[in-house]
Scaffold this motif. Sequence first.
Motif, PDB file in Angstrom:
ATOM      1  N   GLU A  15     -84.116   9.865 -47.180  1.00  0.00           N
ATOM      2  CA  GLU A  15     -82.907   9.826 -46.355  1.00  0.00           C
ATOM      3  C   GLU A  15     -82.625  11.200 -45.749  1.00  0.00           C
ATOM      4  OE1 GLU A  15     -78.359   9.403 -47.618  1.00  0.00           O
ATOM      5  OE2 GLU A  15     -79.530   7.581 -47.999  1.00  0.00           O
ATOM      6  N   ASN A  16     -82.753  12.244 -46.543  1.00  0.00           N
ATOM      7  CA  ASN A  16     -82.548  13.599 -46.030  1.00  0.00           C
ATOM      8  C   ASN A  16     -83.585  13.953 -44.977  1.00  0.00           C
ATOM      9  OD1 ASN A  16     -80.299  15.318 -47.194  1.00  0.00           O
ATOM     10  ND2 ASN A  16     -81.064  14.287 -49.013  1.00  0.00           N
ATOM     11  N   TYR A  17     -84.832  13.541 -45.196  1.00  0.00           N
ATOM     12  CA  TYR A  17     -85.874  13.812 -44.220  1.00  0.00           C
ATOM     13  C   TYR A  17     -85.562  13.115 -42.888  1.00  0.00           C
ATOM     14  CZ  TYR A  17     -90.266  13.887 -41.764  1.00  0.00           C
ATOM     15  OH  TYR A  17     -91.209  14.055 -40.786  1.00  0.00           O
ATOM     16  N   ALA A  19     -82.662  12.143 -41.824  1.00  0.00           N
ATOM     17  CA  ALA A  19     -81.494  12.802 -41.227  1.00  0.00           C
ATOM     18  C   ALA A  19     -81.903  14.102 -40.540  1.00  0.00           C
ATOM     19  CB  ALA A  19     -80.437  13.065 -42.299  1.00  0.00           C
ATOM     20  N   ALA A  20     -82.833  14.831 -41.136  1.00  0.00           N
ATOM     21  CA  ALA A  20     -83.324  16.071 -40.522  1.00  0.00           C
ATOM     22  C   ALA A  20     -83.965  15.785 -39.173  1.00  0.00           C
ATOM     23  CB  ALA A  20     -84.303  16.776 -41.456  1.00  0.00           C
ATOM     24  N   THR A  23     -81.141  14.679 -36.621  1.00  0.00           N
ATOM     25  CA  THR A  23     -80.263  15.771 -36.190  1.00  0.00           C
ATOM     26  C   THR A  23     -81.025  16.776 -35.321  1.00  0.00           C
ATOM     27  OG1 THR A  23     -80.560  16.880 -38.338  1.00  0.00           O
ATOM     28  CG2 THR A  23     -78.578  15.526 -38.061  1.00  0.00           C
ATOM     29  N   SER A  32     -80.232  20.093 -39.258  1.00  0.00           N
ATOM     30  CA  SER A  32     -81.590  19.613 -39.479  1.00  0.00           C
ATOM     31  C   SER A  32     -82.305  20.413 -40.554  1.00  0.00           C
ATOM     32  CB  SER A  32     -82.388  19.656 -38.171  1.00  0.00           C
ATOM     33  OG  SER A  32     -83.733  19.288 -38.390  1.00  0.00           O
ATOM     34  N   CYS A  35     -80.920  19.588 -43.976  1.00  0.00           N
ATOM     35  CA  CYS A  35     -81.412  18.288 -44.457  1.00  0.00           C
ATOM     36  C   CYS A  35     -82.887  18.358 -44.851  1.00  0.00           C
ATOM     37  CB  CYS A  35     -81.189  17.211 -43.402  1.00  0.00           C
ATOM     38  SG  CYS A  35     -79.459  16.745 -43.175  1.00  0.00           S
ATOM     39  N   SER A  36     -83.684  19.111 -44.106  1.00  0.00           N
ATOM     40  CA  SER A  36     -85.097  19.294 -44.481  1.00  0.00           C
ATOM     41  C   SER A  36     -85.186  19.928 -45.858  1.00  0.00           C
ATOM     42  CB  SER A  36     -85.825  20.173 -43.465  1.00  0.00           C
ATOM     43  OG  SER A  36     -86.062  19.487 -42.266  1.00  0.00           O
ATOM     44  N   TYR A  38     -83.001  19.831 -48.334  1.00  0.00           N
ATOM     45  CA  TYR A  38     -82.615  18.923 -49.405  1.00  0.00           C
ATOM     46  C   TYR A  38     -83.621  17.789 -49.590  1.00  0.00           C
ATOM     47  CZ  TYR A  38     -78.665  21.711 -50.464  1.00  0.00           C
ATOM     48  OH  TYR A  38     -77.897  22.779 -50.867  1.00  0.00           O
ATOM     49  N   ALA A  39     -84.337  17.425 -48.545  1.00  0.00           N
ATOM     50  CA  ALA A  39     -85.437  16.474 -48.696  1.00  0.00           C
ATOM     51  C   ALA A  39     -86.505  17.068 -49.609  1.00  0.00           C
ATOM     52  CB  ALA A  39     -86.037  16.119 -47.337  1.00  0.00           C
ATOM     53  N   ARG A  92     -82.215  27.538 -44.805  1.00  0.00           N
ATOM     54  CA  ARG A  92     -81.093  26.688 -45.236  1.00  0.00           C
ATOM     55  C   ARG A  92     -79.876  27.556 -45.558  1.00  0.00           C
ATOM     56  NH1 ARG A  92     -77.367  25.911 -49.302  1.00  0.00           N
ATOM     57  NH2 ARG A  92     -78.911  26.671 -50.746  1.00  0.00           N
TER      58      ARG A  92
END
Length: 134
Positions: A15-17, A19-20, A23, A32, A35-36, A38-39, A92
């Motif tokens: 999901e985080n990937y 979203a990255a 975005t 982005s 989110c990358s 956190y993926a 990040r």
Amino acid sequence: MDTVRQQDLWAIALENYQAAALTAQQGWHNVSVACSYYAVFMAMWVALGDPPKGYWEHGGIVDWFARGDWRTPPARMERELIQAIRWLYTDRVRAHYGTVRLQPFESTARLTTARRVLQTVANALGLSQGGITP
């Protein structure tokens, strides 16, 4: 870590990937990159299992992941990939706490790092690669 928890954490990583990627398409490069990261963090957690202290620290999880003990057979991770993860973490922090607007090339590079980590973990553990776009 039981299978249900592993699947839940893996779904969060994917999901985080995703979203990255979305975005980045919108031009929201700071979001982005975050989110990358956190993926990648979640994918490393899935690979390593639950942390010995009850939580993973950002720097510590990378060190444990780099050892490659979670792979069969155990093998150290490629130095280039570990350095890319460290750059992702740095970006990040810049995205969240710095006063800098990250650029498209940064979100693209960090998405590439996230994709490589997710694919590596998925291949090693036999997890779904659905949602990991080339």
